[in-house]
Write a protein that holds these residues in place. Structure first.
Motif, PDB file in Angstrom:
ATOM      1  N   SER A  77       0.885  -1.168  -0.067  1.00  0.00           N
ATOM      2  CA  SER A  77      -0.150  -0.079  -0.062  1.00  0.00           C
ATOM      3  C   SER A  77       0.735   1.272  -0.046  1.00  0.00           C
ATOM      4  CB  SER A  77      -0.997  -0.068   1.173  1.00  0.00           C
ATOM      5  OG  SER A  77      -0.287  -0.087   2.235  1.00  0.00           O
ATOM      6  N   GLY A  78       2.094   1.024   0.325  1.00  0.00           N
ATOM      7  CA  GLY A  78       2.929   2.162   0.198  1.00  0.00           C
ATOM      8  C   GLY A  78       4.113   2.222   1.087  1.00  0.00           C
ATOM      9  N   PHE A  79       4.756   3.394   1.498  1.00  0.00           N
ATOM     10  CA  PHE A  79       6.191   3.288   2.296  1.00  0.00           C
ATOM     11  C   PHE A  79       6.035   4.603   2.817  1.00  0.00           C
ATOM     12  CE2 PHE A  79       6.931   4.954  -2.042  1.00  0.00           C
ATOM     13  CZ  PHE A  79       7.695   6.052  -1.619  1.00  0.00           C
ATOM     14  N   VAL A  80       7.270   4.852   3.773  1.00  0.00           N
ATOM     15  CA  VAL A  80       7.187   5.945   4.598  1.00  0.00           C
ATOM     16  C   VAL A  80       8.518   6.741   4.019  1.00  0.00           C
ATOM     17  CG1 VAL A  80       8.249   7.031   6.803  1.00  0.00           C
ATOM     18  CG2 VAL A  80       6.585   5.239   6.904  1.00  0.00           C
ATOM     19  N   ALA A  81       8.343   7.932   3.351  1.00  0.00           N
ATOM     20  CA  ALA A  81       9.299   8.690   2.577  1.00  0.00           C
ATOM     21  C   ALA A  81      10.588   9.041   3.342  1.00  0.00           C
ATOM     22  CB  ALA A  81       8.600   9.809   1.626  1.00  0.00           C
ATOM     23  N   THR A  82      11.295   8.114   3.689  1.00  0.00           N
ATOM     24  CA  THR A  82      12.619   8.353   4.312  1.00  0.00           C
ATOM     25  C   THR A  82      13.623   7.536   3.602  1.00  0.00           C
ATOM     26  OG1 THR A  82      12.298   6.835   6.135  1.00  0.00           O
ATOM     27  CG2 THR A  82      11.593   8.995   6.569  1.00  0.00           C
ATOM     28  N   ALA A  83      14.708   7.826   3.073  1.00  0.00           N
ATOM     29  CA  ALA A  83      15.754   7.246   2.411  1.00  0.00           C
ATOM     30  C   ALA A  83      16.512   6.362   3.376  1.00  0.00           C
ATOM     31  CB  ALA A  83      16.585   8.204   1.581  1.00  0.00           C
ATOM     32  N   ASP A  84      16.768   4.840   2.718  1.00  0.00           N
ATOM     33  CA  ASP A  84      17.627   3.959   3.317  1.00  0.00           C
ATOM     34  C   ASP A  84      19.034   4.548   3.584  1.00  0.00           C
ATOM     35  OD1 ASP A  84      15.749   2.012   3.539  1.00  0.00           O
ATOM     36  OD2 ASP A  84      15.932   1.222   1.700  1.00  0.00           O
ATOM     37  N   LYS A  85      19.422   4.322   4.675  1.00  0.00           N
ATOM     38  CA  LYS A  85      20.821   4.595   5.001  1.00  0.00           C
ATOM     39  C   LYS A  85      21.979   3.544   4.330  1.00  0.00           C
ATOM     40  CE  LYS A  85      19.721   7.388   9.103  1.00  0.00           C
ATOM     41  NZ  LYS A  85      19.918   7.533  10.400  1.00  0.00           N
ATOM     42  N   PRO A  86      23.036   4.051   3.642  1.00  0.00           N
ATOM     43  CA  PRO A  86      24.005   3.254   3.387  1.00  0.00           C
ATOM     44  C   PRO A  86      24.736   2.628   4.564  1.00  0.00           C
ATOM     45  CG  PRO A  86      24.764   5.396   3.021  1.00  0.00           C
ATOM     46  CD  PRO A  86      23.374   5.570   3.534  1.00  0.00           C
ATOM     47  N   GLU A  87      25.088   1.203   4.504  1.00  0.00           N
ATOM     48  CA  GLU A  87      25.781   0.523   5.403  1.00  0.00           C
ATOM     49  C   GLU A  87      26.966   0.589   5.547  1.00  0.00           C
ATOM     50  OE1 GLU A  87      26.576  -4.095   6.754  1.00  0.00           O
ATOM     51  OE2 GLU A  87      24.505  -3.531   5.643  1.00  0.00           O
ATOM     52  N   PRO A  88      27.770   0.888   6.368  1.00  0.00           N
ATOM     53  CA  PRO A  88      29.231   1.331   6.652  1.00  0.00           C
ATOM     54  C   PRO A  88      30.059   0.099   6.347  1.00  0.00           C
ATOM     55  CG  PRO A  88      28.283   1.179   8.695  1.00  0.00           C
ATOM     56  CD  PRO A  88      27.086   1.175   7.801  1.00  0.00           C
ATOM     57  N   PRO A  89      31.272   0.367   5.945  1.00  0.00           N
ATOM     58  CA  PRO A  89      31.980  -1.025   5.499  1.00  0.00           C
ATOM     59  C   PRO A  89      32.147  -1.747   6.818  1.00  0.00           C
ATOM     60  CG  PRO A  89      33.416   1.137   5.506  1.00  0.00           C
ATOM     61  CD  PRO A  89      31.967   1.506   5.490  1.00  0.00           C
ATOM     62  N   LEU A  90      32.615  -3.371   6.751  1.00  0.00           N
ATOM     63  CA  LEU A  90      32.662  -3.816   7.857  1.00  0.00           C
ATOM     64  C   LEU A  90      34.343  -4.399   8.003  1.00  0.00           C
ATOM     65  CD1 LEU A  90      29.881  -6.762   6.949  1.00  0.00           C
ATOM     66  CD2 LEU A  90      29.664  -4.570   8.437  1.00  0.00           C
ATOM     67  N   ASN A  91      34.657  -4.442   9.294  1.00  0.00           N
ATOM     68  CA  ASN A  91      36.041  -4.821   9.428  1.00  0.00           C
ATOM     69  C   ASN A  91      36.162  -6.337   9.383  1.00  0.00           C
ATOM     70  OD1 ASN A  91      35.169  -5.896  11.898  1.00  0.00           O
ATOM     71  ND2 ASN A  91      35.727  -3.874  13.018  1.00  0.00           N
ATOM     72  N   LYS A  92      37.404  -6.815   9.631  1.00  0.00           N
ATOM     73  CA  LYS A  92      37.421  -8.357   9.544  1.00  0.00           C
ATOM     74  C   LYS A  92      36.657  -9.200  10.220  1.00  0.00           C
ATOM     75  CE  LYS A  92      41.166 -11.529  10.663  1.00  0.00           C
ATOM     76  NZ  LYS A  92      42.512 -11.842  11.217  1.00  0.00           N
ATOM     77  N   GLU A  93      36.634  -8.878  11.564  1.00  0.00           N
ATOM     78  CA  GLU A  93      35.746  -9.494  12.646  1.00  0.00           C
ATOM     79  C   GLU A  93      34.344  -9.378  12.254  1.00  0.00           C
ATOM     80  OE1 GLU A  93      38.104  -7.408  13.536  1.00  0.00           O
ATOM     81  OE2 GLU A  93      39.729  -9.015  13.939  1.00  0.00           O
ATOM     82  N   GLN A  94      33.798  -8.079  11.792  1.00  0.00           N
ATOM     83  CA  GLN A  94      32.264  -8.324  11.760  1.00  0.00           C
ATOM     84  C   GLN A  94      31.977  -8.814  10.112  1.00  0.00           C
ATOM     85  OE1 GLN A  94      32.522  -3.828  11.355  1.00  0.00           O
ATOM     86  NE2 GLN A  94      31.728  -3.357  13.288  1.00  0.00           N
ATOM     87  N   ALA A  95      32.910  -8.808   9.482  1.00  0.00           N
ATOM     88  CA  ALA A  95      32.855  -9.607   8.178  1.00  0.00           C
ATOM     89  C   ALA A  95      32.432 -11.137   8.374  1.00  0.00           C
ATOM     90  CB  ALA A  95      33.771  -9.480   7.115  1.00  0.00           C
ATOM     91  N   ILE A  96      33.517 -11.707   9.203  1.00  0.00           N
ATOM     92  CA  ILE A  96      33.367 -13.225   9.554  1.00  0.00           C
ATOM     93  C   ILE A  96      32.222 -13.433  10.364  1.00  0.00           C
ATOM     94  CG2 ILE A  96      34.393 -14.874  11.287  1.00  0.00           C
ATOM     95  CD1 ILE A  96      37.272 -13.644  10.254  1.00  0.00           C
ATOM     96  N   ILE A  97      31.814 -12.581  11.498  1.00  0.00           N
ATOM     97  CA  ILE A  97      30.748 -12.943  12.093  1.00  0.00           C
ATOM     98  C   ILE A  97      29.303 -12.946  11.242  1.00  0.00           C
ATOM     99  CG2 ILE A  97      29.253 -12.125  14.022  1.00  0.00           C
ATOM    100  CD1 ILE A  97      31.893 -11.274  15.483  1.00  0.00           C
ATOM    101  N   ARG A  98      29.389 -11.795  10.599  1.00  0.00           N
ATOM    102  CA  ARG A  98      27.946 -11.790   9.870  1.00  0.00           C
ATOM    103  C   ARG A  98      27.904 -12.947   8.630  1.00  0.00           C
ATOM    104  NH1 ARG A  98      26.091  -6.046   7.646  1.00  0.00           N
ATOM    105  NH2 ARG A  98      25.975  -5.930   9.770  1.00  0.00           N
ATOM    106  N   ALA A  99      29.131 -13.345   8.157  1.00  0.00           N
ATOM    107  CA  ALA A  99      29.089 -14.386   7.254  1.00  0.00           C
ATOM    108  C   ALA A  99      28.618 -15.769   7.836  1.00  0.00           C
ATOM    109  CB  ALA A  99      30.404 -14.538   6.322  1.00  0.00           C
ATOM    110  N   ALA A 100      29.097 -15.724   8.898  1.00  0.00           N
ATOM    111  CA  ALA A 100      28.959 -17.125   9.856  1.00  0.00           C
ATOM    112  C   ALA A 100      27.379 -17.189  10.420  1.00  0.00           C
ATOM    113  CB  ALA A 100      29.728 -17.009  11.379  1.00  0.00           C
TER     114      ALA A 100
END
Length: 727
Positions: A444-467
């Motif tokens: 039916s629609g959406f709230v007109a606020t833009a999605d925020k870009p995701e900041p880059p991940l460091n090594k530990e964050q990338a591993i945990i997110r992939a896991a």
């Protein structure tokens, strides 16, 4: 005021939700990209998905860009992109076979990559509103889906509103995990359950029995036994049921946002009381007339639905609803013998001035139930309509109802550049199709606020997110074999053999001619509560001679871990990360450690070996590594340990048979063969060997062990392992 408090709690849960169950996936490298997320909302681009069906409720697949008209807040938008995504476009499959009445799937079906993903389903089970007698309908519906309707490339989760075991509530393509999750769905008593809670007096008496012996006896009026927690005019309890169901759905949608493609959330419920109805009877010109009154359970239902719709839009999720309560006849009228109905008929003269034609309506049949069917269905329909989903109510054909939902898996992806300013308000979407008889299912629609870009991940964050992601990363191919045997303590010794594909790693040749690379290996063992129970983490520095480098390119680099686990259900999630490029490879495996103390028939994992028969007795069996590659010129030897067989007259009656399949085709199926040998310390070994001279490719070895002396439910155990036949 109490109703307003329930609304405030619901809004707070929507706007301040806990972290997503499935964390977002890290950015995809160029060589392992999947389809884009369905919905992207920025000031320069709005994407949305839409399903269009014909008059027979079948998806129309041949619409063109000019067939669509998109309106935002009533203003026509210039549509710039249209794409059709068909659910019938499935990846190459390895197939399955049925053994002992259950499908056996190879590992390749359990670790989907973004490229292989086709459909995503989250079944949210609103067990606060499902009567005990309908739980069997629910379990049958879900089992039929997993066994017969789930396709290769599907990712599925089963989540209960009242909570469940964390391991069993994840997104997975592992049918074994899903069947376990379905088996765990049992009636649960909860303070907010609409049906069959313990009588208040019983609970009080239990507390009294546990209290001091000289405590004064407690008494309650007899009417407390029939007390209905929903009888409050404010409907606070009904409102809280909606809070639990909708907040669970919102949390699941957050977890689905990182998954590519259009996702389907199916809320299976006994009713969602967003709207409350009541029946009254008044007389108009002396004629009794029923009047229905409808009122919101919350101060602003429209606002709540808009917030949920916006979350669904940004996550690319469509919410479907299904009422699982079996439909029965509702009288709606009182009996002739009920008090006040005696002789009251408009056909008789002088009936006292309160004549009616026929029997008087019994309004209690429509209202003041533990969960009113009419208001519950209205809430389910409103939720599905707001997000472009399908709502199926008032049916006993639940399989057909689910088919109607699954049929919406093919969709159109539309994109346009918005002309309306992003002002933080809800923008209404209206999508029309210029084809006679076409019906459009859209948000039916959406709230007109833009999605925020995701900041880059460091090594530990990338591993945990992939896991934590339910999708496998294949930038670096990673395979594993879990081989386990049981100890006298009922624990299991588990060897985790990982094989890392060397062609996905970055090698540099040094001045000495050796090839060097560095990568991280991380593993998590997750128990049935969803908590980590051990693991490993190591940075591996490898230096290979030219000959070793050549072999590694063909068979990979091995890594071995070891763990001892008590009885229970577990999942291994392993990750490898190339230090130079950040490339990732992930995989997961499910394992059950049986409790030997229960004396049930149990079998270890399969151990596979390659044997060169040309060397005769001098040939040494070579264990197959995690890649499990068997040259066609060699024989395959398998071994298992069987625990707790029943013994009669000093002997067992164990039987075993081997099945070798490729896809859905069975290539070898032995007859049941006796397992010979003596039982020592409650265990006996089974070893077999055979040669395969077929085509190179992926095969599945399945061993079926049967103990005729055991009870019927516990006499058969199946173990399977896939391997590759190579030249």
């Amino acid at each position: 005021m109490r109703k307003a408090s329930a609304a405030t709690l619901l809004i707070a849960l929507f706007l301040g939700m806990a972290p997503a169950q499935t964390p977002q996936q890290s950015q995809k490298p160029k060589d392992d990209t999947g389809p884009e997320d369905v919905v992207r909302i920025t000031t320069s681009l709005v994407q949305t998905d839409v399903v269009v069906t014909d008059k027979n409720d079948q998806v129309i697949p041949d619409l063109k860009l000019e067939d669509f008209k998109v309106f935002e807040n009533g203003k026509r938008q210039d549509l710039e992109f249209m794409g059709f995504v068909s659910a019938d476009s499935v990846p190459r499959t390895e197939g399955t076979i049925n053994v002992a009445g259950q499908p056996v799937e190879p590992d390749v079906a359990r670790n989907l990559s973004p490229r292989e993903l086709r459909r995503v389903f989250a079944f949210v089970i609103d067990d606060l509103t499902i009567p005990y007698e309908n739980v069997s309908n629910l379990r049958k519906l879900l089992n039929d889906f997993v066994n017969d309707k789930m396709r290769n490339g599907d990712l599925v989760a089963i989540i209960r509103v009242t909570g469940g075991k964390g391991l069993l509530q994840q997104f997975t393509s592992d049918k074994q995990l899903l069947r376990r999750a379905i088996a765990e769905i049992t009636p649960t008593m909860n303070a907010y359950s609409a049906f069959h809670n313990l009588e208040p007096v019983a609970g009080i008496n239990t507390q009294q029995a546990q209290g001091p012996s000289d405590a004064a006896p407690l008494s309650f009026p007899d009417s407390s036994r029939d007390a209905d927690v929903d009888s409050s005019a404010e409907g606070v309890t009904k409102g809280l049921r909606s809070v639990f169901a909708l907040s669970t759905a919102s949390d699941v949608m957050n977890g689905m946002k990182s998954l590519p493609g259009r996702k389907s959330l199916v809320l299976i419920s006994g009713g969602l009381p967003l709207i409350e109805t009541s029946q009254n009877q008044i007389k108009i010109n002396g004629v009794p007339t029923n009047v229905s009154e409808t009122r919101s359970m919350y101060t602003n239902v429209s606002y709540l639905l808009r917030q949920l719709t916006d979350r669904a839009s940004r996550a690319g999720v469509v919410i479907n609803t299904l009422n699982i309560r079996a439909q029965g006849g509702v009288k709606g009228v009182s009996g002739f013998t009920d008090p006040g109905n005696e002789g009251r008929s408009g056909l008789l003269p002088n009936a006292g001035g309160d004549e009616t034609f026929g029997r008087a309506a019994d309004l209690t049949q429509f209202d003041n139930q533990a969960l009113d069917s009419l208001s519950g269905n209205l809430g389910l329909q409103a939720l599905a309509s707001a997000t472009g989903g399908v709502s199926v109510t008032n049916t006993n054909n639940f399989s057909d109802a689910l088919d109607r939902i699954l049929a919406r898996s093919s969709y159109y992806l539309l994109a346009y550049r918005p002309t309306e300013l992003f002002n933080g308000k809800f923008h209404k979407l209206d999508i029309k199709v210029g084809r006679p008889g076409a019906k459009v299912y859209s948000r039916s629609g959406f709230v007109a606020t833009a999605d925020k870009p995701e900041p880059p991940l460091n090594k530990e964050q990338a591993i945990i997110r992939a896991a934590m992601s339910p999708l496998a990363r294949r930038d670096v191919d990673l395979n594993a074999t879990l081989q386990y045997r049981y100890l006298p303590t009922s624990q299991a010794d588990i060897d985790m053999n990982l094989q890392v594909a060397a062609n996905g790693l970055s090698f540099k040749q040094g001045a000495d001619g050796k090839y060097q690379t560095t990568f991280d290996v991380v593993g998590f063992l997750i128990n049935d509560q969803g908590k980590t129970q051990g693991g490993f983490s190591e940075t591996v520095n490898t230096s290979l001679s030219p000959a070793e480098y050549t072999r590694a390119q063909a068979s990979g680099i091995g890594y071995i871990g070891h763990v001892t686990l008590p009885p229970g259900s577990y999942q291994l999630r392993a990750i490898v990360r190339d230090t130079e490029t950040g490339r990732l490879g992930t995989m997961s495996k499910y394992i059950e450690v049986a409790d030997l103390s229960k004396k049930r028939l149990t079998v270890s994992s399969l151990f596979l070996y390659a044997v060169d028969m040309a060397q005769g007795n001098k040939g040494k069996p070579e264990p197959l590594t995690a890649l499990r590659q068997l040259p066609r010129s060699l024989d395959l030897r398998y071994a298992v340990i069987i625990y707790n067989p029943k013994v009669s007259d000093g002997k067992t009656q164990l039987l075993a048979r081997v099945i070798v399949s490729r896809g859905e085709k069975v290539l070898l199926q032995e007859k049941d063969q006796p397992v010979n040998g003596a039982v020592q310390n409650g265990q006996i070994a089974k070893v077999g060997q055979f040669g395969l001279r077929g085509q190179s490719g992926h095969y599945l070895l399945t061993l079926v062990v049967t103990d005729p002396l055991a009870s019927e439910k516990e006499r058969t155990v199946v173990r399977s392992m896939d391997f590759n036949l190579v030249d």
